[in-house]
Design a protein around this motif. Structure first.
Motif, PDB file in Angstrom:
ATOM      1  N   GLU A 227      48.424  90.860  49.817  1.00  0.00           N
ATOM      2  CA  GLU A 227      47.167  91.566  49.657  1.00  0.00           C
ATOM      3  C   GLU A 227      46.243  91.132  50.792  1.00  0.00           C
ATOM      4  O   GLU A 227      46.514  90.141  51.465  1.00  0.00           O
ATOM      5  CB  GLU A 227      46.539  91.282  48.296  1.00  0.00           C
ATOM      6  CG  GLU A 227      46.285  89.812  48.027  1.00  0.00           C
ATOM      7  CD  GLU A 227      45.978  89.529  46.564  1.00  0.00           C
ATOM      8  OE1 GLU A 227      46.093  90.442  45.734  1.00  0.00           O
ATOM      9  OE2 GLU A 227      45.623  88.380  46.275  1.00  0.00           O
ATOM     10  N   PHE A 228      45.163  91.865  50.995  1.00  0.00           N
ATOM     11  CA  PHE A 228      44.270  91.538  52.100  1.00  0.00           C
ATOM     12  C   PHE A 228      42.819  91.699  51.700  1.00  0.00           C
ATOM     13  O   PHE A 228      42.484  92.413  50.760  1.00  0.00           O
ATOM     14  CB  PHE A 228      44.569  92.423  53.325  1.00  0.00           C
ATOM     15  CG  PHE A 228      44.233  93.876  53.130  1.00  0.00           C
ATOM     16  CD1 PHE A 228      42.980  94.367  53.456  1.00  0.00           C
ATOM     17  CD2 PHE A 228      45.165  94.759  52.603  1.00  0.00           C
ATOM     18  CE1 PHE A 228      42.661  95.700  53.268  1.00  0.00           C
ATOM     19  CE2 PHE A 228      44.864  96.089  52.419  1.00  0.00           C
ATOM     20  CZ  PHE A 228      43.603  96.563  52.749  1.00  0.00           C
ATOM     21  N   THR A 229      41.982  91.001  52.429  1.00  0.00           N
ATOM     22  CA  THR A 229      40.540  91.197  52.392  1.00  0.00           C
ATOM     23  C   THR A 229      40.078  91.203  53.841  1.00  0.00           C
ATOM     24  O   THR A 229      40.786  90.703  54.730  1.00  0.00           O
ATOM     25  CB  THR A 229      39.807  90.084  51.624  1.00  0.00           C
ATOM     26  OG1 THR A 229      40.065  88.829  52.250  1.00  0.00           O
ATOM     27  CG2 THR A 229      40.245  90.039  50.173  1.00  0.00           C
ATOM     28  N   PHE A 230      38.906  91.759  54.082  1.00  0.00           N
ATOM     29  CA  PHE A 230      38.376  91.740  55.439  1.00  0.00           C
ATOM     30  C   PHE A 230      36.862  91.851  55.400  1.00  0.00           C
ATOM     31  O   PHE A 230      36.266  92.235  54.390  1.00  0.00           O
ATOM     32  CB  PHE A 230      38.980  92.873  56.290  1.00  0.00           C
ATOM     33  CG  PHE A 230      38.534  94.255  55.914  1.00  0.00           C
ATOM     34  CD1 PHE A 230      37.433  94.836  56.520  1.00  0.00           C
ATOM     35  CD2 PHE A 230      39.216  94.974  54.956  1.00  0.00           C
ATOM     36  CE1 PHE A 230      37.025  96.117  56.171  1.00  0.00           C
ATOM     37  CE2 PHE A 230      38.833  96.257  54.621  1.00  0.00           C
ATOM     38  CZ  PHE A 230      37.719  96.812  55.218  1.00  0.00           C
TER      39      PHE A 230
ATOM     40  N   ALA B 102      36.569  92.736  63.311  1.00  0.00           N
ATOM     41  CA  ALA B 102      37.023  92.725  61.922  1.00  0.00           C
ATOM     42  C   ALA B 102      37.845  91.459  61.714  1.00  0.00           C
ATOM     43  O   ALA B 102      38.722  91.144  62.516  1.00  0.00           O
ATOM     44  CB  ALA B 102      37.869  93.950  61.632  1.00  0.00           C
ATOM     45  N   HIS B 103      37.528  90.740  60.671  1.00  0.00           N
ATOM     46  CA  HIS B 103      38.270  89.537  60.295  1.00  0.00           C
ATOM     47  C   HIS B 103      39.102  89.899  59.064  1.00  0.00           C
ATOM     48  O   HIS B 103      38.546  90.223  58.019  1.00  0.00           O
ATOM     49  CB  HIS B 103      37.309  88.387  59.988  1.00  0.00           C
ATOM     50  CG  HIS B 103      36.437  88.028  61.158  1.00  0.00           C
ATOM     51  ND1 HIS B 103      36.781  87.046  62.039  1.00  0.00           N
ATOM     52  CD2 HIS B 103      35.272  88.563  61.594  1.00  0.00           C
ATOM     53  CE1 HIS B 103      35.846  86.967  62.977  1.00  0.00           C
ATOM     54  NE2 HIS B 103      34.918  87.879  62.720  1.00  0.00           N
ATOM     55  N   VAL B 104      40.420  89.856  59.219  1.00  0.00           N
ATOM     56  CA  VAL B 104      41.333  90.282  58.159  1.00  0.00           C
ATOM     57  C   VAL B 104      42.120  89.062  57.672  1.00  0.00           C
ATOM     58  O   VAL B 104      42.713  88.341  58.469  1.00  0.00           O
ATOM     59  CB  VAL B 104      42.313  91.371  58.659  1.00  0.00           C
ATOM     60  CG1 VAL B 104      43.213  91.838  57.525  1.00  0.00           C
ATOM     61  CG2 VAL B 104      41.559  92.544  59.276  1.00  0.00           C
ATOM     62  N   TYR B 105      42.106  88.853  56.367  1.00  0.00           N
ATOM     63  CA  TYR B 105      42.818  87.744  55.734  1.00  0.00           C
ATOM     64  C   TYR B 105      43.932  88.325  54.866  1.00  0.00           C
ATOM     65  O   TYR B 105      43.664  89.142  53.988  1.00  0.00           O
ATOM     66  CB  TYR B 105      41.864  86.925  54.864  1.00  0.00           C
ATOM     67  CG  TYR B 105      40.659  86.429  55.623  1.00  0.00           C
ATOM     68  CD1 TYR B 105      40.684  85.203  56.273  1.00  0.00           C
ATOM     69  CD2 TYR B 105      39.508  87.201  55.708  1.00  0.00           C
ATOM     70  CE1 TYR B 105      39.582  84.744  56.983  1.00  0.00           C
ATOM     71  CE2 TYR B 105      38.400  86.764  56.419  1.00  0.00           C
ATOM     72  CZ  TYR B 105      38.444  85.525  57.054  1.00  0.00           C
ATOM     73  OH  TYR B 105      37.353  85.093  57.764  1.00  0.00           O
ATOM     74  N   VAL B 106      45.159  87.891  55.115  1.00  0.00           N
ATOM     75  CA  VAL B 106      46.318  88.372  54.372  1.00  0.00           C
ATOM     76  C   VAL B 106      46.920  87.182  53.627  1.00  0.00           C
ATOM     77  O   VAL B 106      47.203  86.145  54.230  1.00  0.00           O
ATOM     78  CB  VAL B 106      47.370  89.001  55.315  1.00  0.00           C
ATOM     79  CG1 VAL B 106      48.593  89.447  54.527  1.00  0.00           C
ATOM     80  CG2 VAL B 106      46.768  90.165  56.100  1.00  0.00           C
TER      81      VAL B 106
ATOM     82  N   LYS C  91      47.725  84.614  56.495  1.00  0.00           N
ATOM     83  CA  LYS C  91      47.567  84.972  57.899  1.00  0.00           C
ATOM     84  C   LYS C  91      46.134  85.428  58.128  1.00  0.00           C
ATOM     85  O   LYS C  91      45.496  85.972  57.232  1.00  0.00           O
ATOM     86  CB  LYS C  91      48.516  86.114  58.280  1.00  0.00           C
ATOM     87  CG  LYS C  91      49.984  85.804  58.053  1.00  0.00           C
ATOM     88  CD  LYS C  91      50.867  86.993  58.399  1.00  0.00           C
ATOM     89  CE  LYS C  91      50.890  87.984  57.249  1.00  0.00           C
ATOM     90  NZ  LYS C  91      51.902  89.041  57.384  1.00  0.00           N
ATOM     91  N   TYR C  92      45.667  85.240  59.346  1.00  0.00           N
ATOM     92  CA  TYR C  92      44.308  85.619  59.718  1.00  0.00           C
ATOM     93  C   TYR C  92      44.364  86.415  61.017  1.00  0.00           C
ATOM     94  O   TYR C  92      45.021  86.001  61.972  1.00  0.00           O
ATOM     95  CB  TYR C  92      43.462  84.359  59.888  1.00  0.00           C
ATOM     96  CG  TYR C  92      42.108  84.560  60.500  1.00  0.00           C
ATOM     97  CD1 TYR C  92      41.138  85.308  59.852  1.00  0.00           C
ATOM     98  CD2 TYR C  92      41.784  83.981  61.718  1.00  0.00           C
ATOM     99  CE1 TYR C  92      39.878  85.479  60.405  1.00  0.00           C
ATOM    100  CE2 TYR C  92      40.529  84.142  62.275  1.00  0.00           C
ATOM    101  CZ  TYR C  92      39.587  84.894  61.614  1.00  0.00           C
ATOM    102  OH  TYR C  92      38.357  85.065  62.170  1.00  0.00           O
TER     103      TYR C  92
ATOM    104  N   LEU D 185      49.500  95.294  58.824  1.00  0.00           N
ATOM    105  CA  LEU D 185      49.360  93.839  58.751  1.00  0.00           C
ATOM    106  C   LEU D 185      49.905  93.217  57.472  1.00  0.00           C
ATOM    107  O   LEU D 185      50.138  92.010  57.436  1.00  0.00           O
ATOM    108  CB  LEU D 185      47.888  93.448  58.922  1.00  0.00           C
ATOM    109  CG  LEU D 185      47.225  93.905  60.222  1.00  0.00           C
ATOM    110  CD1 LEU D 185      45.768  93.455  60.251  1.00  0.00           C
ATOM    111  CD2 LEU D 185      47.986  93.394  61.428  1.00  0.00           C
ATOM    112  N   THR D 186      50.088  94.000  56.426  1.00  0.00           N
ATOM    113  CA  THR D 186      50.565  93.442  55.161  1.00  0.00           C
ATOM    114  C   THR D 186      51.844  94.117  54.695  1.00  0.00           C
ATOM    115  O   THR D 186      52.122  95.254  55.033  1.00  0.00           O
ATOM    116  CB  THR D 186      49.522  93.608  54.040  1.00  0.00           C
ATOM    117  OG1 THR D 186      49.309  94.982  53.796  1.00  0.00           O
ATOM    118  CG2 THR D 186      48.214  92.927  54.364  1.00  0.00           C
ATOM    119  N   ASN D 187      52.576  93.377  53.905  1.00  0.00           N
ATOM    120  CA  ASN D 187      53.690  93.933  53.148  1.00  0.00           C
ATOM    121  C   ASN D 187      53.129  94.173  51.748  1.00  0.00           C
ATOM    122  O   ASN D 187      52.921  93.221  50.989  1.00  0.00           O
ATOM    123  CB  ASN D 187      54.851  92.947  53.109  1.00  0.00           C
ATOM    124  CG  ASN D 187      55.991  93.411  52.234  1.00  0.00           C
ATOM    125  OD1 ASN D 187      55.845  94.309  51.413  1.00  0.00           O
ATOM    126  ND2 ASN D 187      57.126  92.771  52.366  1.00  0.00           N
TER     127      ASN D 187
END
Length: 83
Positions: A74-77, A3-7, A40-41, A67-69
């Protein structure tokens, strides 16, 4: 499966680091860059026992709770097969 998570900071939150990078690029004549948001990644390696739906749910929960506040980020993955 990975899983690739972008914050990133929410659009409504000031991003001073992104602004500093943007200003530096403008000084370096990169005129076509209109905005930069830094973040962040994370790469999560998931166990083989999870199917796609369970993996999606697990990653979404981890991203939201750990992983997020949620007040400022916000995040996408996306998921990718481990092969």
């Amino acid at each position: 499966m990975k899983a690739h998570v972008y914050v990133t900071l929410k659009r409504t939150v000031l991003d001073p680091q992104g602004q500093a990078i943007h200003n530096a690029l403008k000084k370096m004549q990169y005129a076509e860059i209109e905005d930069i948001r830094q973040g962040k990644y994370f790469v999560l390696t998931l166990g083989d026992s999870l199917d796609a739906v369970a993996a999606k749910n697990e990653v979404e929960r981890i991203a939201r709770e750990v992983l997020t506040n949620p007040v400022i980020e916000e995040f996408t993955f996306h998921l990718e097969d481990g092969e």
